[in-house]
Design a protein around this motif. Structure first.
Motif, short mmCIF file in Angstrom:
data_model
loop_
_atom_site.label_atom_id
_atom_site.label_comp_id
_atom_site.label_asym_id
_atom_site.label_seq_id
_atom_site.Cartn_x
_atom_site.Cartn_y
_atom_site.Cartn_z
N LEU A 55 0.83 -1.20 0.00
CA LEU A 55 0.00 0.00 0.00
C LEU A 55 0.87 1.26 0.00
N VAL A 56 1.80 1.32 0.94
CA VAL A 56 2.67 2.50 1.05
C VAL A 56 3.67 2.52 -0.10
N GLY A 57 4.21 1.36 -0.45
CA GLY A 57 5.16 1.31 -1.55
C GLY A 57 4.55 1.75 -2.86
N ALA A 58 3.30 1.34 -3.13
CA ALA A 58 2.64 1.76 -4.36
C ALA A 58 2.40 3.26 -4.35
N GLY A 59 2.02 3.81 -3.18
CA GLY A 59 1.85 5.25 -3.08
C GLY A 59 3.14 5.99 -3.38
N ALA A 60 4.24 5.48 -2.85
CA ALA A 60 5.54 6.11 -3.11
C ALA A 60 5.90 6.02 -4.59
N GLY A 61 5.60 4.88 -5.21
CA GLY A 61 5.87 4.75 -6.63
C GLY A 61 5.09 5.76 -7.45
N LEU A 62 3.85 5.97 -7.12
CA LEU A 62 3.05 6.99 -7.80
C LEU A 62 3.65 8.38 -7.59
N ALA A 63 4.10 8.65 -6.37
CA ALA A 63 4.71 9.95 -6.09
C ALA A 63 5.97 10.17 -6.92
N LEU A 64 6.74 9.11 -7.13
CA LEU A 64 7.95 9.23 -7.94
C LEU A 64 7.64 9.60 -9.39
N THR A 65 6.43 9.31 -9.86
CA THR A 65 6.04 9.67 -11.22
C THR A 65 5.39 11.05 -11.30
N GLY A 66 5.31 11.75 -10.14
CA GLY A 66 4.71 13.07 -10.14
C GLY A 66 3.28 13.13 -9.67
N MET A 67 2.71 11.99 -9.25
CA MET A 67 1.33 11.97 -8.77
C MET A 67 1.27 12.43 -7.31
#
Length: 304
Positions: A55-67
């Motif tokens: 859950l947190v890792g996916a959120g961080a991945g989205l943040a890395l793409t600018g989301m």
């Protein structure tokens, strides 16, 4: 009245409509509230299943793409269980997200200690750069959620609770509010405990500050409050007792002072009971607070 969590899904659904950067990441909890949002935005509403580290890792991945990810589940599964991911995937990588919790310290006693998280804010205090919002009413929750999502790429924790004050107040996501002024001490009431504090201090000559943004801690507001009062401070927090005493001590480092930290005790209460029974057992009901505050401040005399 609706609850803070009732307000969460509709507010974030509107934010999904308004801002293409916003994405929601869920771990089963709360998914029904986002059924319509999933229909409209299937690429930005993601349910990872009961996998809180993911859950947190996916959120961080989205943040890395600018989301701008909004990540949601119970507090014990959002901060405590995936703490390594909060620390590394977000903090170490220097990206932000909005973590929105439910169940608070003991909102659902029938869930047992696995669903309680009185140490969540103290745990986040071990990390750098987190803003922590603790609304005390659904209207404040809506304001602070919008503020958190709009806060650039910051790391923000929004702590939702079933407990609520009777009315919402105008909050700005930064500062404490002065609710009552007095001269025999300062009481800082955090989030949903304001009404209990106001009942507890009725007729006492004390200043009451209301805090919904607890990190960063509004040191200036506390310093202003003690200038016109005895430099004795009581912190009343809906999570682990003493969580903010270090922040308050730092704020008053140039002033001789005393601080009493009231909140959820460290001892585990092993009987399920009700939310109200847990509140009373931790001494956070109005009657218990009045006795503890009066004893500490010597504030038994009525205000003039």
């Amino acid at each position: 009245m609706d609850t803070m969590r009732d307000r969460f899904a509709p507010v974030v659904t509107r934010l999904l409509d308004e801002d293409l950067r916003v994405a929601v990441v869920l771990a089963e909890i709360g998914k029904d509230g986002f059924a319509e949002a999933l229909r409209r935005h299937p690429d930005r509403v993601i349910n990872v299943g009961i996998r809180e580290q993911l859950l947190v890792g996916a959120g961080a991945g989205l943040a890395l793409t600018g989301m701008r990810p909004v990540v949601h589940t119970f507090a014990s599964f959002l901060v405590e269980r995936p703490f390594e991911q909060v620390k590394l995937d977000l903090g170490h990588q220097g990206v932000g997200a909005v973590l929105v919790s439910a169940a608070a310290s003991f909102d659902w006693p029938a869930g047992g200690f696995t669903h309680m998280a009185p140490g969540d804010v103290a745990l986040l205090d071990t990390l750098d750069g987190w803003t922590v919002q603790v609304p005390g009413h659904p209207d404040e929750a809506e304001t602070l959620l919008r503020h958190a999502v709009a806060a650039g790429d910051d790391r923000v924790y929004v702590r939702l609770s079933v407990q609520s004050n009777a009315r919402g107040r105008t909050v700005d996501g930064e500062h404490f509010l002065t609710v009552r002024e007095g001269r025999r001490g300062v009481v800082v009431a955090v989030g949903p405990l304001l009404d209990e504090v106001l009942d507890a201090t009725e007729g006492l000559d004390v200043t009451v500050l209301y805090a919904t943004t607890v990190r960063p801690f509004d040191a200036d507001a506390l310093r202003r409050a003690v200038r016109g009062a005895e430099p004795d401070v009581v912190l009343v927090e809906p999570y682990l007792a003493g969580t903010s005493t270090a922040a308050a001590n730092d704020a008053l480092s140039a002033v001789p002072h005393r601080i009493l930290g009231l909140g959820v005790g460290r001892a585990e209460l092993r009987r399920y009971g009700t939310l109200e029974e847990h509140t009373a057992a931790h001494g956070l009901d109005a009657a218990s607070l009045r006795a503890r505050i009066s004893a500490f401040l010597g504030a038994g005399a009525p205000s003039r």
